[in-house]
Design a protein around this motif. Structure first.
Motif, short mmCIF file in Angstrom:
data_model
loop_
_atom_site.label_atom_id
_atom_site.label_comp_id
_atom_site.label_asym_id
_atom_site.label_seq_id
_atom_site.Cartn_x
_atom_site.Cartn_y
_atom_site.Cartn_z
N ILE A 171 -32.24 34.02 -3.26
CA ILE A 171 -33.28 34.90 -2.71
C ILE A 171 -34.49 34.94 -3.63
CG2 ILE A 171 -33.83 37.31 -2.19
CD1 ILE A 171 -30.88 37.62 -1.30
N LEU A 172 -34.25 35.10 -4.92
CA LEU A 172 -35.36 35.23 -5.87
C LEU A 172 -36.10 33.91 -6.06
CD1 LEU A 172 -33.76 37.55 -8.59
CD2 LEU A 172 -35.19 38.17 -6.63
N ALA A 173 -35.38 32.79 -5.99
CA ALA A 173 -36.00 31.48 -6.18
C ALA A 173 -37.04 31.19 -5.09
CB ALA A 173 -34.94 30.39 -6.20
N ALA A 174 -36.92 31.86 -3.96
CA ALA A 174 -37.86 31.64 -2.86
C ALA A 174 -39.17 32.38 -3.06
CB ALA A 174 -37.23 32.06 -1.53
N GLN A 175 -39.25 33.20 -4.11
CA GLN A 175 -40.47 33.98 -4.38
C GLN A 175 -41.34 33.28 -5.41
OE1 GLN A 175 -40.59 36.63 -2.31
NE2 GLN A 175 -38.52 35.96 -1.71
N ASP A 176 -42.63 33.17 -5.11
CA ASP A 176 -43.55 32.47 -6.01
C ASP A 176 -43.74 33.21 -7.34
OD1 ASP A 176 -43.93 30.51 -4.11
OD2 ASP A 176 -45.70 31.49 -3.25
N ASP A 177 -43.54 34.53 -7.34
CA ASP A 177 -43.83 35.31 -8.54
C ASP A 177 -42.58 35.70 -9.32
OD1 ASP A 177 -42.93 36.96 -6.52
OD2 ASP A 177 -44.18 38.67 -7.11
N VAL A 178 -41.44 35.08 -9.00
CA VAL A 178 -40.18 35.41 -9.67
C VAL A 178 -39.51 34.14 -10.15
CG1 VAL A 178 -37.91 36.49 -9.46
CG2 VAL A 178 -39.87 37.46 -8.22
N GLU A 179 -38.96 34.19 -11.36
CA GLU A 179 -38.22 33.06 -11.91
C GLU A 179 -36.88 33.55 -12.47
OE1 GLU A 179 -38.54 29.72 -15.51
OE2 GLU A 179 -40.09 31.26 -15.27
N VAL A 180 -35.78 32.98 -12.00
CA VAL A 180 -34.47 33.30 -12.54
C VAL A 180 -34.27 32.47 -13.80
CG1 VAL A 180 -31.98 33.29 -12.14
CG2 VAL A 180 -33.53 33.87 -10.26
N VAL A 181 -34.17 33.12 -14.95
CA VAL A 181 -34.09 32.40 -16.22
C VAL A 181 -32.67 32.28 -16.73
CG1 VAL A 181 -36.43 33.03 -16.90
CG2 VAL A 181 -34.51 34.52 -17.54
N GLY A 182 -31.72 33.01 -16.13
CA GLY A 182 -30.35 32.89 -16.59
C GLY A 182 -29.39 33.71 -15.75
N GLU A 183 -28.10 33.37 -15.89
CA GLU A 183 -27.04 34.10 -15.20
C GLU A 183 -25.93 34.42 -16.19
OE1 GLU A 183 -25.64 32.16 -11.67
OE2 GLU A 183 -27.64 31.53 -11.04
N ALA A 184 -25.43 35.64 -16.13
CA ALA A 184 -24.37 36.09 -17.03
C ALA A 184 -23.15 36.49 -16.21
CB ALA A 184 -24.84 37.26 -17.89
N VAL A 185 -21.96 36.18 -16.74
CA VAL A 185 -20.73 36.47 -16.01
C VAL A 185 -20.11 37.80 -16.43
CG1 VAL A 185 -20.24 34.02 -15.72
CG2 VAL A 185 -19.30 35.23 -17.69
N ASP A 186 -20.65 38.42 -17.48
CA ASP A 186 -20.16 39.73 -17.91
C ASP A 186 -21.24 40.40 -18.76
OD1 ASP A 186 -19.94 38.71 -20.59
OD2 ASP A 186 -17.96 37.92 -20.09
N GLY A 187 -20.97 41.64 -19.15
CA GLY A 187 -21.96 42.40 -19.90
C GLY A 187 -22.26 41.81 -21.26
N MET A 188 -21.24 41.28 -21.92
CA MET A 188 -21.44 40.72 -23.25
C MET A 188 -22.40 39.53 -23.20
SD MET A 188 -18.55 39.52 -26.03
CE MET A 188 -17.85 41.18 -25.97
N GLN A 189 -22.18 38.66 -22.22
CA GLN A 189 -23.07 37.51 -22.08
C GLN A 189 -24.47 37.96 -21.65
OE1 GLN A 189 -22.12 34.56 -19.04
NE2 GLN A 189 -22.87 32.91 -20.36
#
Length: 213
Positions: free
Chosen positions: A21-39
């Motif tokens: 969803i976010l990748a389809a927005q010109d003004d948003v960039e997903v810089v990372g994904e975390a699988v838990d709070g520590m990460q």
């Protein structure tokens, strides 16, 4: 510059859906994904995202612990944290209200509200799903349990609408005032209530009883 977003959720399908969803927005960039709070905490330190979308129930370190790490005093330019939750998390969301979260979103809120929440957080505002504001805060806040505050009549009008989940733009339209005036009122209210964000303002409104239940 695009809004840099870090997604923290232990479910791969949820992360993938949000990222799409976010990748389809010109003004948003997903810089990372975390699988838990520590990460999430580790990646936030490395990637310096503007906004972190944080699930609550995660292994190793849950979202509440990660939230406290990311919003603790003394941090320079910390990210804005938007909690993405379900109604099963009522008690946890209450704790997050006090932990510095700047917004709340239900996982089934839809793509438009998700994008709006990210943009609001990046702009220093907060978007709270109306369903959460009206139902959850009403459940968790008992009337007359909030300290009194010397708010003007117009400030009280603004606070009531914040408590019902309206954005600054919607408040301006409803009260026939400018967006800048809304922000000024909110700044004054925040100072008078010693509130860190509009979520705490909404919580005060429900607890004070100025919002009809």
């Amino acid at each position: 510059m695009p809004i840099r977003v870090l997604i923290a959720d232990d479910q791969a399908m949820i992360r993938a859906g949000i990222a799409m969803i976010l990748a389809a927005q010109d003004d948003v960039e997903v810089v990372g994904e975390a699988v838990d709070g520590m990460q999430a905490v580790e990646l936030a330190g490395k990637l310096a995202p503007d906004v972190v979308l944080m699930d609550i129930r995660m292994p190793r370190m849950d979202g509440l612990q990660a939230l406290r790490q990311l919003t603790r005093p003394g941090l320079v330019d910390p990210p804005k944290v938007v909690v993405v939750t379900t109604f099963d998390d009522d008690e946890y969301v209450y704790q997050a209200l006090r932990g510095g979260a700047c917004g709340f979103l239900l996982k089934d809120s839809g793509s438009a509200l998700l994008v709006e929440a990210v943009r609001a957080a990046a702009a220093g505002e907060a978007l709270v799903s109306p369903a959460i504001t009206v139902k959850l805060l009403r459940q968790l806040s008992s009337p007359s349990s909030a300290p009194p505050a010397d708010l003007s009549a117009r400030e009280r009008d603004v606070v009531k609408l914040v408590a019902k989940g309206l954005t600054n733009t919607e408040i301006a339209e409803r009260l026939f005032i400018s967006l800048g005036t809304v922000k000024t009122h909110l700044g004054n209210v925040q100072a008078k209530l010693s509130a860190r964000n509009r979520v705490e303002i909404a919580m005060w409104a429900w607890r004070s009883g100025i919002v009809e239940r």
